[in-house]
Motif scaffolding. Structure first.
Motif, short mmCIF file in Angstrom:
data_model
loop_
_atom_site.label_atom_id
_atom_site.label_comp_id
_atom_site.label_asym_id
_atom_site.label_seq_id
_atom_site.Cartn_x
_atom_site.Cartn_y
_atom_site.Cartn_z
N GLU A 185 0.85 -1.19 0.00
CA GLU A 185 0.00 0.00 0.00
C GLU A 185 0.88 1.24 0.00
O GLU A 185 0.63 2.21 -0.69
CB GLU A 185 -0.89 0.02 1.25
N SER A 186 1.91 1.19 0.85
CA SER A 186 2.92 2.24 0.96
C SER A 186 4.18 1.56 1.44
O SER A 186 4.16 0.38 1.81
CB SER A 186 2.48 3.33 1.93
N LYS A 187 5.30 2.24 1.44
CA LYS A 187 6.58 1.60 1.75
C LYS A 187 6.56 0.99 3.15
O LYS A 187 6.37 1.68 4.15
CB LYS A 187 7.72 2.60 1.60
N GLY A 188 6.74 -0.32 3.19
CA GLY A 188 6.76 -1.04 4.45
C GLY A 188 5.41 -1.55 4.91
O GLY A 188 5.32 -2.33 5.85
N ILE A 189 4.34 -1.10 4.25
CA ILE A 189 2.98 -1.53 4.60
C ILE A 189 2.45 -2.36 3.44
O ILE A 189 2.18 -1.85 2.36
CB ILE A 189 2.06 -0.32 4.85
N LYS A 190 2.31 -3.65 3.66
CA LYS A 190 1.89 -4.55 2.59
C LYS A 190 0.38 -4.50 2.39
O LYS A 190 -0.38 -4.17 3.30
CB LYS A 190 2.33 -5.99 2.89
N ASP A 191 -0.01 -4.85 1.18
CA ASP A 191 -1.41 -4.96 0.80
C ASP A 191 -1.73 -6.46 0.70
O ASP A 191 -1.17 -7.16 -0.15
CB ASP A 191 -1.63 -4.26 -0.53
N ILE A 192 -2.59 -6.94 1.57
CA ILE A 192 -2.85 -8.38 1.66
C ILE A 192 -3.40 -8.92 0.34
O ILE A 192 -3.02 -10.01 -0.11
CB ILE A 192 -3.81 -8.67 2.84
N GLU A 193 -4.27 -8.16 -0.31
CA GLU A 193 -4.82 -8.62 -1.59
C GLU A 193 -3.72 -8.70 -2.65
O GLU A 193 -3.70 -9.64 -3.46
CB GLU A 193 -5.92 -7.67 -2.05
N LYS A 194 -2.79 -7.74 -2.66
CA LYS A 194 -1.70 -7.78 -3.63
C LYS A 194 -0.76 -8.96 -3.38
O LYS A 194 -0.26 -9.58 -4.33
CB LYS A 194 -0.91 -6.46 -3.59
#
Length: 209
Positions: A185-194
């Motif tokens: 989603e943003s640097k260091g914050i993952k997007d579970i769907e991605k």
């Protein structure tokens, strides 16, 4: 052959759990202060508790001191060391732990030379060149520079996402793919769907092959 998947730059428990649940083979934690994805030893002590058997815990370092690597190893059960800077082979192999070396690809012949120089590594990771950053650029590079003859397992990184990973696997046929920004989603914050879509796409193209 099934292409392995490493999700790198993890900083949160929920992202570790999502990567594991979706079938990641390895999880990468960044011990490099300038990185926006940097984690402390204390953070990784917590995160590593959520990594089950048969999923590798990888520590990423960029031009560290030997003491920095040893301090991490004293407290975290890393399965693999990843050196992403300008470290020579003798530095990388002094820790009694399996390791991989990252190469930021600029031109022809560079990967072949790296295979020779880092012949005792467990694998060679090829990434995009950026004069200001050691990895995590979000950019790909010319995959035609990757040789067909590979004395070590080859790990492909650099600008990968669910949109291009199938093409990458079909063209390069890497041992593994390594993704960070492409599942964020943003640097260091993952997007579970991605994360889910990326790993599904890897598995889909491998089954097709």
């Amino acid at each position: 052959m099934t292409t392995r998947v490493k999700i790198c730059g993890l900083t949160r428990v929920q992202d570790v759990k999502a990567a594991v649940a979706n079938g990641a083979d390895a999880l990468g934690f960044v011990f490099y202060e300038p990185s926006p994805r940097v984690v402390s030893i204390e953070q990784v002590e917590l995160l590593a508790r959520h990594v089950p058997a048969f999923v590798s815990v990888v520590g990423l370092f960029v031009n560290p001191s030997a003491k920095q690597v040893k301090d991490v190893l004293d407290r975290i059960p890393l399965d693999l060391l990843q050196f992403h800077g300008d470290e020579p082979a003798d530095f990388c192999q002094q820790f009694g732990r399996r390791w991989i070396k990252a190469v930021r690809v600029q031109g022809a012949g560079q990967i072949e030379r790296a295979f020779a120089e880092y012949h005792s590594a467990a694998g060679l990771l090829v990434d995009a060149w950026d004069p200001a950053r050691y990895g995590g650029t979000g950019h790909s590079f010319n995959w035609d520079l990757i040789p067909l003859e590979r004395p070590l397992p080859l790990i492909l990184a650099g600008g990968l996402s669910s949109d291009n990973v199938s093409r990458a696997i079909e063209q390069v046929k890497p041992w593994a793919v390594d993704v960070s920004g492409g599942v964020e989603e943003s640097k260091g914050i993952k997007d579970i769907e991605k994360i889910s879509e990326f790993i599904k796409e890897v598995h889909r193209v491998c089954k097709t092959d």
